[in-house]
Design a protein around this motif. Structure first.
Motif, PDB file in Angstrom:
ATOM      1  N   ALA A  71      30.944  24.241  29.813  1.00  0.00           N
ATOM      2  CA  ALA A  71      31.242  25.162  30.911  1.00  0.00           C
ATOM      3  C   ALA A  71      32.189  26.283  30.480  1.00  0.00           C
ATOM      4  O   ALA A  71      31.996  27.450  30.846  1.00  0.00           O
ATOM      5  N   VAL A  72      33.216  25.937  29.680  1.00  0.00           N
ATOM      6  CA  VAL A  72      34.163  26.968  29.250  1.00  0.00           C
ATOM      7  C   VAL A  72      33.495  27.950  28.307  1.00  0.00           C
ATOM      8  O   VAL A  72      33.676  29.177  28.425  1.00  0.00           O
ATOM      9  N   ALA A  73      32.709  27.448  27.368  1.00  0.00           N
ATOM     10  CA  ALA A  73      32.003  28.343  26.445  1.00  0.00           C
ATOM     11  C   ALA A  73      31.026  29.243  27.193  1.00  0.00           C
ATOM     12  O   ALA A  73      30.862  30.428  26.860  1.00  0.00           O
ATOM     13  N   TRP A  74      30.384  28.669  28.224  1.00  0.00           N
ATOM     14  CA  TRP A  74      29.441  29.469  29.012  1.00  0.00           C
ATOM     15  C   TRP A  74      30.169  30.585  29.751  1.00  0.00           C
ATOM     16  O   TRP A  74      29.711  31.730  29.783  1.00  0.00           O
ATOM     17  N   ARG A  75      31.322  30.289  30.337  1.00  0.00           N
ATOM     18  CA  ARG A  75      32.086  31.294  31.064  1.00  0.00           C
ATOM     19  C   ARG A  75      32.599  32.376  30.107  1.00  0.00           C
ATOM     20  O   ARG A  75      32.600  33.569  30.432  1.00  0.00           O
ATOM     21  N   ARG A  76      33.049  31.962  28.924  1.00  0.00           N
ATOM     22  CA  ARG A  76      33.533  32.946  27.949  1.00  0.00           C
ATOM     23  C   ARG A  76      32.401  33.844  27.481  1.00  0.00           C
ATOM     24  O   ARG A  76      32.575  35.051  27.303  1.00  0.00           O
ATOM     25  N   LEU A  77      31.229  33.259  27.276  1.00  0.00           N
ATOM     26  CA  LEU A  77      30.083  34.068  26.868  1.00  0.00           C
ATOM     27  C   LEU A  77      29.691  35.041  27.966  1.00  0.00           C
ATOM     28  O   LEU A  77      29.392  36.215  27.700  1.00  0.00           O
ATOM     29  N   ARG A  78      29.719  34.576  29.201  1.00  0.00           N
ATOM     30  CA  ARG A  78      29.366  35.483  30.307  1.00  0.00           C
ATOM     31  C   ARG A  78      30.382  36.611  30.431  1.00  0.00           C
ATOM     32  O   ARG A  78      30.015  37.744  30.746  1.00  0.00           O
ATOM     33  N   CYS A  79      31.639  36.316  30.186  1.00  0.00           N
ATOM     34  CA  CYS A  79      32.660  37.377  30.228  1.00  0.00           C
ATOM     35  C   CYS A  79      32.354  38.490  29.236  1.00  0.00           C
ATOM     36  O   CYS A  79      32.659  39.655  29.492  1.00  0.00           O
ATOM     37  N   ARG A  80      31.743  38.136  28.101  1.00  0.00           N
ATOM     38  CA  ARG A  80      31.427  39.155  27.103  1.00  0.00           C
ATOM     39  C   ARG A  80      30.248  40.023  27.512  1.00  0.00           C
ATOM     40  O   ARG A  80      30.079  41.108  26.970  1.00  0.00           O
ATOM     41  N   HIS A  81      29.433  39.562  28.441  1.00  0.00           N
ATOM     42  CA  HIS A  81      28.227  40.295  28.809  1.00  0.00           C
ATOM     43  C   HIS A  81      28.244  40.837  30.242  1.00  0.00           C
ATOM     44  O   HIS A  81      27.392  41.665  30.579  1.00  0.00           O
ATOM     45  N   ASP A  82      29.160  40.382  31.059  1.00  0.00           N
ATOM     46  CA  ASP A  82      29.101  40.692  32.493  1.00  0.00           C
ATOM     47  C   ASP A  82      30.461  41.201  32.958  1.00  0.00           C
ATOM     48  O   ASP A  82      31.366  40.427  33.291  1.00  0.00           O
ATOM     49  N   PHE A  83      30.612  42.519  33.002  1.00  0.00           N
ATOM     50  CA  PHE A  83      31.902  43.109  33.381  1.00  0.00           C
ATOM     51  C   PHE A  83      32.330  42.712  34.789  1.00  0.00           C
ATOM     52  O   PHE A  83      33.497  42.374  35.022  1.00  0.00           O
ATOM     53  N   GLU A  84      31.409  42.728  35.740  1.00  0.00           N
ATOM     54  CA  GLU A  84      31.776  42.417  37.125  1.00  0.00           C
ATOM     55  C   GLU A  84      32.239  40.965  37.266  1.00  0.00           C
ATOM     56  O   GLU A  84      33.169  40.672  38.025  1.00  0.00           O
ATOM     57  N   TYR A  85      31.623  40.062  36.529  1.00  0.00           N
ATOM     58  CA  TYR A  85      32.057  38.660  36.527  1.00  0.00           C
ATOM     59  C   TYR A  85      33.432  38.535  35.890  1.00  0.00           C
ATOM     60  O   TYR A  85      34.324  37.844  36.418  1.00  0.00           O
ATOM     61  N   TRP A  86      33.630  39.204  34.755  1.00  0.00           N
ATOM     62  CA  TRP A  86      34.930  39.169  34.075  1.00  0.00           C
ATOM     63  C   TRP A  86      36.034  39.690  34.988  1.00  0.00           C
ATOM     64  O   TRP A  86      37.123  39.100  35.069  1.00  0.00           O
ATOM     65  N   ALA A  87      35.769  40.812  35.692  1.00  0.00           N
ATOM     66  CA  ALA A  87      36.779  41.407  36.559  1.00  0.00           C
ATOM     67  C   ALA A  87      37.200  40.439  37.658  1.00  0.00           C
ATOM     68  O   ALA A  87      38.399  40.278  37.951  1.00  0.00           O
ATOM     69  N   ALA A  88      36.229  39.763  38.271  1.00  0.00           N
ATOM     70  CA  ALA A  88      36.547  38.835  39.364  1.00  0.00           C
ATOM     71  C   ALA A  88      37.186  37.550  38.863  1.00  0.00           C
ATOM     72  O   ALA A  88      37.915  36.878  39.602  1.00  0.00           O
ATOM     73  N   THR A  89      36.943  37.210  37.611  1.00  0.00           N
ATOM     74  CA  THR A  89      37.425  35.933  37.063  1.00  0.00           C
ATOM     75  C   THR A  89      38.764  36.063  36.353  1.00  0.00           C
ATOM     76  O   THR A  89      39.620  35.170  36.466  1.00  0.00           O
ATOM     77  N   CYS A  90      38.963  37.177  35.637  1.00  0.00           N
ATOM     78  CA  CYS A  90      40.114  37.292  34.734  1.00  0.00           C
ATOM     79  C   CYS A  90      41.167  38.306  35.176  1.00  0.00           C
ATOM     80  O   CYS A  90      42.242  38.356  34.575  1.00  0.00           O
ATOM     81  N   VAL A  91      40.874  39.098  36.190  1.00  0.00           N
ATOM     82  CA  VAL A  91      41.785  40.189  36.564  1.00  0.00           C
ATOM     83  C   VAL A  91      42.286  39.975  37.986  1.00  0.00           C
ATOM     84  O   VAL A  91      41.494  39.659  38.890  1.00  0.00           O
TER      85      VAL A  91
END
Length: 622
Positions: A71-91
């Protein structure tokens, strides 16, 4: 203006609100619903998220198969490809209304702008944008977080610049970055050290992202030398409409120096953004250039009504609708809801001047630049003129045989002469050197004999000796069916070489006979005389400018050159009543249009012999 009955308005308003709620409620950055780019449904190993719409590129990543079991690797991989997901998850950002720290879920205008940047990134194109903003929708936040995403998830040793009109504004923008790093989820961080800024070489203006090797530099337009010379890959240039323009430093030179060093490679980024600050600035000129497709940047405008906080429920919707102004009905006809129009109505009450309201909260990009101060020409009329402008299909130089095509020529030709058509050729005389005013020769078709309107069909613009300029104008006049030739003669009559220049005009009169001439008085002989050209003084300039204002307002001629519209926007009436271009701008093209319109107002149809210019009378008929 035709207005629907109140019951129809209320019913349609309810439909519009339901459609708006559906559109705004359809975005979920975690599930991927409503997010930008091409996406596919996929199973996920994340608890509570059995399926998600993820970017297609993520499923093609070499790490995708292994990530499906972690699950963590999947989320990290998605963060590299999906800006909108990264913004809602990490910011986390500060909510503008409540003041609480909340996840950065992009609002509607932010999603629209992000989609444009993402389209360029996914296509491996350099990201270039100029953004004209209304206030308080998070444009600077979006740009800064997008740059942070590139530095924290995509690229290492990828340096950026944040430059604003004052240093404190740039520091505030970087402060968003500091806040983001301090709250970054540790399990999603892709760096060799914990997420934080650290000092770089004891510089107060430069910070380095620990573990990523990416530097973030802040600067201001007030101290340009401090940020020159670095190897930036990205630049966020904020509030550029407010950057000072002085003889020693201009926004144009500074931005060219900074952006010229940023390579045209994937993931490189330049965003120039600002609220409007009148016309004539670098930002305004660059906006017009890019909006018309002549620049290298996407031109993105965010109007006030796209911003969700600009809404207010009327106490009595029916009563409010019954009292709306024509402008507010125009907003209704453009598709806005009553709560948006009512907010605008209440906000407008705070302003003494409707023009200032339009500048602060623009509905269109034209409105954004409305606070022009002493502008002579109405912006709406200029925009109507601009609709007729286009790139000239032919470029070259006037020749003895007519026209010689040349890709580097200074003459733009939109339409060649037609048999039987009449034309006016007007000349504004500039300087010889590259740093002086331009010399401009314009050709306008005379449409008085038809039901059509006058039309600019050709133009020459450059620097040259005055005798060569007059010869160039003569060739263009001959080419256009021996057109009426009107020359603004002040420069030729007042320079130190006036005797030589007047001899040039005298020779012209001896060989070309369809000239505009003015009545004068020879003080030596005490007799009336005629002189070649139009002499500009305060009275005559006021006359021809007034005629041009009328022509632009009434659509009495068709413009072809977008640079003419740019000059119209920066032409001002000064406090002493005189007319001139805004400081740092030109009016050479404007003067040629004024001369041509004046000649058409004050001369007859004859193509034989000289033409005598006379003042236009209100009783004159064509």
């Amino acid at each position: 203006m035709n207005r629907p009955d109140i019951h129809t308005v209320l019913a349609l308003d309810a439909d519009r609100r339901r459609a708006r709620e559906l559109a705004e409620g359809g975005f979920n950055p975690i599930s991927g619903l409503g997010a930008c780019g091409r996406r596919v449904w996929t199973d996920t190993p994340v608890e509570g998220l059995p399926r998600a719409l993820v970017p297609v590129e993520m499923t093609h990543d070499s790490e995708y198969a292994a990530a499906m079991g972690d699950a963590v690797a999947w989320r990290r991989l998605r963060c590299r490809h999906d800006f909108e997901y990264w913004a809602a998850t990490c910011v986390r950002i500060r909510h503008k209304v409540t003041g609480a720290d909340v996840p950065f879920v992009l609002n509607a205008p932010q999603r629209r702008v992000a989609a444009i940047m993402e389209a360029d990134r996914r296509a491996a194109r350099p990201i270039r944008m100029i953004m004209l903003k209304a206030r308080q929708w998070g444009g600077s936040t979006l740009v800064q977080m997008y740059m942070a995403w590139i530095q924290n998830c995509l690229c290492r040793n990828w340096h950026s610049l944040i430059c604003a009109h004052v240093k404190d504004a740039a520091a505030n923008i970087r402060g968003m970055y500091t806040k983001m790093l301090s709250a970054y989820p540790p399990e999603l961080w892709d760096g060799d050290e914990e997420p934080r800024f650290r000092a770089f070489e004891r510089s107060a203006n430069i910070r380095e992202i620990a573990g990523r090797g990416c530097r973030v530099t802040i600067g201001s337009a007030e101290n340009q030398e401090a940020v020159r010379g670095s190897d930036y890959c990205m630049a966020h240039l904020s509030e550029t409409a407010f950057w000072p323009d002085t003889p020693k430093s201009s926004p144009q030179d500074f931005i060219r120096a900074v952006c010229g060093a940023i390579a045209l490679i994937p993931n490189s980024l330049i965003v120039i953004e600002s609220t409007a600050n009148g016309v004539g600035s670098y930002f305004h000129k660059e906006w017009i250039r890019c909006r018309e497709g002549r620049g290298d940047k996407h031109a993105v405008f965010v109007p006030w009504h796209e911003i969700a906080i600009y809404r207010m429920e009327p106490d009595d919707p029916a009563q409010f609708a019954a009292t709306m102004t024509d402008y507010e009905w125009g907003l209704w006809n453009a598709g806005l809801c009553l709560d948006q129009i009512y907010w605008y109505h209440r906000k407008n009450i705070e302003n003494q001047d409707a023009v200032m309201m339009m500048a602060e909260y623009p509905t269109t990009d034209t409105e954004a630049f409305m606070n022009t101060g002493r502008g002579v020409f109405a912006l709406e009329a200029i925009e109507r003129l601009r609709a007729g402008c286009n790139i000239a299909p032919r470029r070259g130089e006037p020749a003895d045989t007519g026209f010689a095509d040349d890709s580097l020529g200074r003459m733009l030709l939109w339409k060649a002469p037609r048999p039987g058509e009449r034309y006016v050729v007007s000349v504004d005389v500039g300087g010889r050197s590259a740093g002086s005013d331009w010399s401009v020769i314009a050709v306008m078709r005379d449409a008085r004999a038809s039901s059509d309107v006058h039309e600019v069909v050709a133009q020459w613009r450059g620097h040259t000796d005055h005798d060569l300029l007059v010869g160039c104008a003569e060739r263009m006049a001959r080419f256009y069916n021996n057109a009426l030739l009107i020359i603004e003669s002040n420069t030729l009559e007042t320079e130190s070489a006036a005797d030589c220049n007047l001899f040039v005009l005298s020779r012209l009169a001896g060989r070309y006979h369809n000239l505009y001439m003015r009545e004068g008085f020879d003080t030596a002989t005490g007799t009336p005389t005629r002189r070649v050209g139009f002499h500009t003084n305060r009275a005559t300039k006021s006359l021809i400018v007034a005629e041009l204002i009328e022509a632009v307002r009434d659509g009495a001629y068709v413009e072809r050159d977008p640079c003419a519209c740019d000059e119209f926007m920066t032409y001002e009436q000064l406090p002493n009543g005189s007319f001139a271009a805004k400081s740092g701008c030109h009016d050479d093209i404007v003067i040629t249009r004024a001369l041509a319109i004046h000649a058409l107002h004050t001369t007859g149809f004859s193509c034989h012999g000289v033409r005598i210019g006379v003042p236009r009378l209100s009783t004159r008929h064509w």
